[in-house]
Design an enzyme around this catalytic site. Sequence first.
Site, PDB file in Angstrom:
ATOM      1  N   ASP A  74      13.808  21.023 118.370  1.00  0.00           N
ATOM      2  CA  ASP A  74      14.081  20.705 116.843  1.00  0.00           C
ATOM      3  C   ASP A  74      14.147  21.978 116.116  1.00  0.00           C
ATOM      4  O   ASP A  74      13.926  23.238 116.672  1.00  0.00           O
ATOM      5  CB  ASP A  74      12.782  19.995 116.326  1.00  0.00           C
ATOM      6  CG  ASP A  74      11.483  20.616 116.885  1.00  0.00           C
ATOM      7  OD1 ASP A  74      11.443  21.961 117.535  1.00  0.00           O
ATOM      8  OD2 ASP A  74      10.479  19.922 116.653  1.00  0.00           O
ATOM      9  N   ASN A 143      -1.265  14.393 114.448  1.00  0.00           N
ATOM     10  CA  ASN A 143      -0.800  12.966 114.218  1.00  0.00           C
ATOM     11  C   ASN A 143       0.062  12.151 115.365  1.00  0.00           C
ATOM     12  O   ASN A 143       0.685  11.352 115.250  1.00  0.00           O
ATOM     13  CB  ASN A 143       0.183  12.792 112.809  1.00  0.00           C
ATOM     14  CG  ASN A 143       1.309  13.285 112.748  1.00  0.00           C
ATOM     15  OD1 ASN A 143       1.870  14.069 113.867  1.00  0.00           O
ATOM     16  ND2 ASN A 143       2.218  13.137 111.811  1.00  0.00           N
ATOM     17  N   HIS A 145       2.885  13.421 116.781  1.00  0.00           N
ATOM     18  CA  HIS A 145       4.312  13.570 116.849  1.00  0.00           C
ATOM     19  C   HIS A 145       4.569  14.441 117.981  1.00  0.00           C
ATOM     20  O   HIS A 145       3.859  15.295 118.451  1.00  0.00           O
ATOM     21  CB  HIS A 145       4.970  14.135 115.415  1.00  0.00           C
ATOM     22  CG  HIS A 145       4.705  15.535 115.121  1.00  0.00           C
ATOM     23  ND1 HIS A 145       3.763  16.051 113.898  1.00  0.00           N
ATOM     24  CD2 HIS A 145       5.113  16.749 115.911  1.00  0.00           C
ATOM     25  CE1 HIS A 145       3.898  17.422 113.862  1.00  0.00           C
ATOM     26  NE2 HIS A 145       4.629  17.852 115.175  1.00  0.00           N
ATOM     27  N   GLU A 150       7.900  12.032 113.697  1.00  0.00           N
ATOM     28  CA  GLU A 150       6.882  11.663 113.095  1.00  0.00           C
ATOM     29  C   GLU A 150       6.280  10.050 113.583  1.00  0.00           C
ATOM     30  O   GLU A 150       7.173   9.312 113.864  1.00  0.00           O
ATOM     31  CB  GLU A 150       7.099  11.665 111.507  1.00  0.00           C
ATOM     32  CG  GLU A 150       7.305  13.165 111.041  1.00  0.00           C
ATOM     33  CD  GLU A 150       6.120  14.192 111.139  1.00  0.00           C
ATOM     34  OE1 GLU A 150       5.240  13.754 111.798  1.00  0.00           O
ATOM     35  OE2 GLU A 150       6.106  15.068 110.390  1.00  0.00           O
TER      36      GLU A 150
HETATM   37  C1  GLP Z   1       5.400  21.523 115.537  1.00  0.00           C
HETATM   38  C2  GLP Z   1       6.554  21.335 116.449  1.00  0.00           C
HETATM   39  C3  GLP Z   1       6.273  20.315 117.576  1.00  0.00           C
HETATM   40  C4  GLP Z   1       4.628  20.841 118.144  1.00  0.00           C
HETATM   41  C5  GLP Z   1       3.925  20.369 117.102  1.00  0.00           C
HETATM   42  C6  GLP Z   1       2.389  21.235 117.350  1.00  0.00           C
HETATM   43  O1  GLP Z   1       5.618  20.993 114.073  1.00  0.00           O
HETATM   44  N1  GLP Z   1       7.751  20.679 115.904  1.00  0.00           N
HETATM   45  O2  GLP Z   1       6.942  20.663 118.572  1.00  0.00           O
HETATM   46  O3  GLP Z   1       4.524  20.420 119.223  1.00  0.00           O
HETATM   47  O4  GLP Z   1       4.322  20.802 115.827  1.00  0.00           O
HETATM   48  O5  GLP Z   1       2.465  22.750 117.036  1.00  0.00           O
HETATM   49  P1  GLP Z   1       1.277  23.638 117.581  1.00  0.00           P
HETATM   50  O6  GLP Z   1       1.625  23.910 119.053  1.00  0.00           O
HETATM   51  O7  GLP Z   1       1.310  24.794 116.762  1.00  0.00           O
HETATM   52  O8  GLP Z   1      -0.102  22.914 117.417  1.00  0.00           O
END
Ligand code: GLP
Length: 250
Positions: A74, A143, A145, A150
Site C-alpha cells: 500500500d 481494527n 486491517h 479497513e
Molecule cells: C499500517 C499499514 C499496515 C500495517 C498496520 C499496522 O497502517 N498499512 O500494512 O500492518 O498499519 O502497523 P504497525 O506495524 O505499525 O502496528
Amino acid sequence: MTGNRNRPRIVICPDPLAASREVAQIIAAAIEAKPDIVLGLATGGTPVAAYRELVRMHREQGLDFSELTSFNLDEYIGIGPEHPQSFRYFMQQHLFDHVNVTPSQTHVPDGRGTDVEANARRYEDEIRAAGGIDLQLLGIGTNGHIAFNEPGSPASSRTRAIELTTETIQANSRFFDSIDQVPKHAITMGIGTILESKRILLMATGEGKADTIERAIHGDADPSHPASLLQRHDEVTYVLDEAAAKRIAV
Ligand code: GLP
C-alpha cells in the site's frame, strides 16, 4: 459471511526481536529456495527489525536480493515517494538502500496523479505479469486491517483507492508531526489480491495486538475484521510474540 476455516501455522516467540528474527529467517529461506521469488512486502512499525535482520544477513551471509521482485501492499495518497512518511521512502530507508535489490524490480503502489484507479489496475497487471506473489508479508492494524483494507473490505476486493478510518489515522499519526498531516486516503492491494498470494506470513507483536489476533484466528471469517478472511487461505503462518499471542488457544 463465513468461509472455509483453515488452521494457520502459528509460531510464538518470546519477544519482538525473536519474532523479527523468525520472520527474517522465513523470508531468507524463501529467497534462497527461489532467488527470483516474488515477495509481497509490508510497512509499519512491526517489520522494521525483521528488515534490519535481512540487511544483516545480506551483509554478513551474502543473502542475495538481486533476482527477486517485490510488491508493497500500500501507499498513501497525497504524499509523494520523496516524503519521509511515504511507504516508498520507508522501504528505501529500511531495506532497499541496504541490499542488492534491482531497483526496477521493486514496486510500491502509486498514489499520485488524477487517476489512481488506473494506477491500481496497472499494479494488478504488474503482479500478474510477474507470475503472482509467492510470499506475502503482512502486519495487522488494531481494527483488523491488513494492508489498508479497513473493516468492511470484501474478500473479493482488488487494488484500489480507499478512505482511511479515524482509528487508522490516529494510529499512524505517531509517525507524523501532527494528526492533520496524516493522509486521509491510500491505495492498497485488496483482500482478493492478498488471498491470491501462494503463502502469507503475518507478523504481530505487543499486547495491543492480542485482541485483534484472537479475532483473526478464532473469530468468524467476516469483512468486519479483514484479517479473519485469511482463514480462507490454506498457507498462512502467524509469527507472534507472547504478548500478541496471549489470547489465542494453540
Ligand atoms: C499500517 C499499514 C499496515 C500495517 C498496520 C499496522 O497502517 N498499512 O500494512 O500492518 O498499519 O502497523 P504497525 O506495524 O505499525 O502496528
